[in-house]
Design a protein around this motif. Structure first.
Motif, PDB file in Angstrom:
ATOM      1  N   GLY A  55      15.286 -13.673 -80.588  1.00  0.00           N
ATOM      2  CA  GLY A  55      14.524 -12.653 -80.939  1.00  0.00           C
ATOM      3  C   GLY A  55      13.158 -12.959 -80.436  1.00  0.00           C
ATOM      4  O   GLY A  55      12.118 -11.902 -80.873  1.00  0.00           O
ATOM      5  N   ARG A  57       9.218 -13.248 -78.939  1.00  0.00           N
ATOM      6  CA  ARG A  57       8.811 -12.489 -77.867  1.00  0.00           C
ATOM      7  C   ARG A  57       7.620 -13.210 -77.289  1.00  0.00           C
ATOM      8  O   ARG A  57       6.726 -14.135 -77.990  1.00  0.00           O
ATOM      9  N   THR A  68       6.493  -3.118 -75.340  1.00  0.00           N
ATOM     10  CA  THR A  68       7.496  -3.714 -76.321  1.00  0.00           C
ATOM     11  C   THR A  68       8.862  -3.858 -75.674  1.00  0.00           C
ATOM     12  O   THR A  68       9.464  -3.040 -75.189  1.00  0.00           O
ATOM     13  N   SER A  70      12.901  -4.845 -76.035  1.00  0.00           N
ATOM     14  CA  SER A  70      13.834  -5.182 -77.011  1.00  0.00           C
ATOM     15  C   SER A  70      15.311  -5.350 -76.224  1.00  0.00           C
ATOM     16  O   SER A  70      15.516  -5.026 -74.962  1.00  0.00           O
ATOM     17  N   ASP A  72      19.652  -4.563 -76.604  1.00  0.00           N
ATOM     18  CA  ASP A  72      20.719  -4.392 -77.237  1.00  0.00           C
ATOM     19  C   ASP A  72      21.875  -4.758 -76.902  1.00  0.00           C
ATOM     20  O   ASP A  72      22.551  -4.712 -75.797  1.00  0.00           O
TER      21      ASP A  72
END
Length: 114
Positions: A55, A57, A68, A70, A72
């Motif tokens: 996680g 960045r 941003t 992300s 899934d």
């Protein structure tokens, strides 16, 4: 191996937003890092943003506070939300997965213009 397919590019006015998607052909849960790179006309490919399996960045200074990344894991998809777009964000955007070696998608074109 993994195949990556990007989508979501297009033409947007300065100040607008786009969300890019990168669909992977296998689970991304254990992939070390997923990244978005970009390559503007006449320039070298550069990292826009990266997200690790834990996680964490990393991002380029030029996109700080505007982009941003992300992931899934359930959908095997990585996203890049791009806000406050500038003309200098115009580029081909490439999804990258790294585990043992680099894997690349074919890219999606983002054009920021009025």
């Amino acid at each position: 191996q993994v195949q990556l397919v990007e989508s979501g590019g297009g033409l947007v006015q300065p100040g607008g937003s786009l969300r890019l998607s990168c669909a992977a052909s296998r689970s991304i849960f254990s992939i070390n890092a997923m990244s978005w790179y970009r390559q503007a006309p006449g320039k070298e490919r550069e990292l826009a943003e990266r997200i690790t399996s834990g996680g964490s960045r990393n991002y380029a200074d030029s996109v700080k506070g505007r982009f941003t990344i992300s992931r899934d894991n359930a959908k095997n998809t990585v996203y890049l939300q791009m806000n406050s777009l500038k003309t200098e964000d115009t580029a081909a955007y490439y999804c990258n997965a790294f585990f043992s070696m680099d894997y690349w998608g074919k890219g999606t074109l983002v054009t920021v213009s009025s």
